[in-house]
Design a protein around this motif. Structure first.
Motif, short mmCIF file in Angstrom:
data_model
loop_
_atom_site.label_atom_id
_atom_site.label_comp_id
_atom_site.label_asym_id
_atom_site.label_seq_id
_atom_site.Cartn_x
_atom_site.Cartn_y
_atom_site.Cartn_z
N ASP A 64 31.51 55.96 43.58
CA ASP A 64 31.86 54.94 42.57
C ASP A 64 30.60 54.18 42.16
O ASP A 64 30.30 54.01 40.97
CB ASP A 64 32.88 53.99 43.19
N ARG A 97 39.30 55.41 45.15
CA ARG A 97 38.73 55.08 46.46
C ARG A 97 39.72 54.99 47.61
O ARG A 97 40.90 54.72 47.41
CB ARG A 97 37.96 53.75 46.33
N GLY A 140 38.95 48.99 42.69
CA GLY A 140 38.91 49.64 41.38
C GLY A 140 38.99 48.60 40.29
O GLY A 140 39.33 47.44 40.54
#
Ligand SMILES: C[C@@H]1N[C@@H](C(=O)NCc2ccccc2)[C@H](O)[C@@H]1O
Length: 448
Positions: free
Chosen positions: A213, A230, A247
């Motif tokens: 990420d 995630r 997120g």
């Protein structure tokens, strides 16, 4: 709280320009296109009852048969500009397109696997054509990427041995390589939509999902990635072990919509919806109920009234055209949006009492205006409105045509907005102009 290395790194909403733009989209388009579209949910005269894009997992279909479909993929009628024009007319502000679904077939010429579009009779880069065509008409592009990859021999559902771990480490490198390749090839994109991250192998890869990420956002600042990517230190997904969203938005509302504002946990979120009851890739026969355009417009209004975006899925045919029902729904939604999009784009939740006639939204730029998106006109023609304390209604009028409506103040702080008995047959919008009562403060939830 539990100490975490790979939990949420931010509390509260992202407030940068890219996320503010995402927050105001209101309406989006999802597109599921790939080798599964060739079969359309049928094989050998039998119908697969699961979602059509999952047909490779059907025990009636040998993997070898599915995995050779690429040899016949040749969408002669595919025209990305026509797709973009349909989406523009529909009024969508963003599109999410499958680059690789669970079957592992890549719609772009990836250099990390030969199982890609360049080795089909069609040959050309589908993703580039879509990114360019949609960007040209001002629709932001997001790329759908399935982590789970049934075609890659290093994919693992779980890590039960040293050899599993060695294979999956190779798989994680392959995954990161493909994503960084997409960022290099399609720099115009605004984000990724990850899927296929529910298995134990990924739940055990929280550290990697966190670094991935961060790597992607370092390469492409502002990139938007939802909560389905995630896993945290303990394998928790979407919300970490301290209950914090991991997120940029909650990416769990697949074919479902939160019922109340509390259900949204006050996060940004997106609902992804199919027109049939289930199934994302093209299916020759859609089973069950096909949502009408009025149902879809109500879902859109409900999402925006609860601070979410509504993303409607389209499953193109193997030749690159859309089925008639999808074209018709895009047109009907677009015609409605042409008149009413003021109550959708850049609008937010209003913390007034929910009423049966429909949904409230408010423009994030103006706190003295509230929209009523009306779906259920009561036989009395009287629409009840109960603002929060100290908010008074000044004016009410139809968005389409400005016709003034009479407001009746009830005792207490409720009102009736009286509709003319015109037998409305379409959802419509009433505009309310409000003012602060004496010593009042404007306490409409402004979730900006
Ligand atoms: C966006 C859709 N997600 C894929 C899927 O496998 N969904 C099944 C699922 C539904 C809800 C939570 C986890 C997984 C479907 O094939 C579509 O691509």
């Amino acid at each position: 709280t539990i100490p975490l290395l790979h939990g949420a790194h931010r509390i509260g909403k992202r407030m940068d320009v890219d996320m503010n733009r995402w927050r105001g989209y209101g309406l989006g388009q999802f597109i599921h296109w790939g080798l599964y579209s060739i079969l359309g949910g049928d094989y050998n005269g039998k119908h697969y009852n699961g979602a059509a894009e999952w047909i490779r997992s059907w025990n009636q279909l040998p993997n070898a048969v599915y995995d050779s479909l690429y040899k016949q993929f040749n969408p002669k009628d595919f025209n990305a500009d026509k797709w973009a024009a349909m989406a523009k007319q529909m009024g969508v502000k963003y599109v999410t397109i499958t680059t690789k679904h669970h079957d592992g077939f890549c719609l772009w010429p990836s250099k990390y696997t030969s199982y890609n579009i360049s080795n089909t009779p069609y040959k050309k880069d589908i993703i580039k054509q879509i990114v360019d065509a949609y960007t040209k008409v001002g629709i932001d592009v997001y790329l759908y990427f399935s982590v789970m990859d049934w075609h890659n021999p290093d994919w693992r559902y779980d890590l039960k041995s040293a050899s599993d771990t060695i294979a999956f480490n190779k798989f994680k490198k392959f995954t990161q390589s493909q994503l960084e390749e997409q960022l290099r090839m399609y720099p115009q994109i605004k984000g990724f939509w990850f899927d296929g991250t529910w298995d134990n192998s990924w739940k055990k890869s929280g550290a990697f999902s966190d670094s991935l990420d961060q790597d992607l956002k370092r390469i492409h600042p502002g990139l938007i990635i939802g909560s389905r990517l995630r896993a945290d230190d303990y394998g928790k997904r979407h919300f970490d072990s301290n209950g914090r969203l991991m997120g940029d938005y909650e990416q769990g509302w697949e074919r479902t919509i939160p019922e109340t504002f509390a259900d949204t946990h006050g996060n940004d979120w997106e609902c992804d919806m199919t027109i049939p009851e289930n199934g994302w890739g093209y299916a020759k026969q859609w089973m069950g109920h096909w949502k009408t355009s009025d149902e879809l417009i109500e879902m859109l209004a409900k999402c925006v009234s609860l601070d979410g975006n509504f993303v409607l899925n389209f499953g193109p045919k193997p030749n690159g055209t859309f089925r008639q029902k999808e074209v018709a729904d895009a047109k009907a939604i677009g015609d409605w949006m042409k008149i009413n999009n003021t109550a959708i784009y850049n609008c937010a939740h209003v913390n007034w009492e929910k009423q049966d006639w429909g949904y409230f939204t408010t423009p994030t730029s103006q706190d003295d205006k509230v929209y009523m998106i009306v779906f259920n006109v009561p036989v009395s023609g009287a629409l009840r409105v109960l603002p929060t304390k100290n908010i008074l209604l000044k004016k009410a009028y139809l968005l389409d045509g400005d016709k003034q409506l009479s407001i009746e103040k009830l005792d207490g702080s409720a009102y009736f907005v009286h509709l003319p008995n015109e037998g409305q047959k379409q959802p419509f919008v009433v505009v309310l102009e409000t003012e602060k009562g004496k010593n009042g403060k404007q306490d409409i939830n402004k979730h900006i």
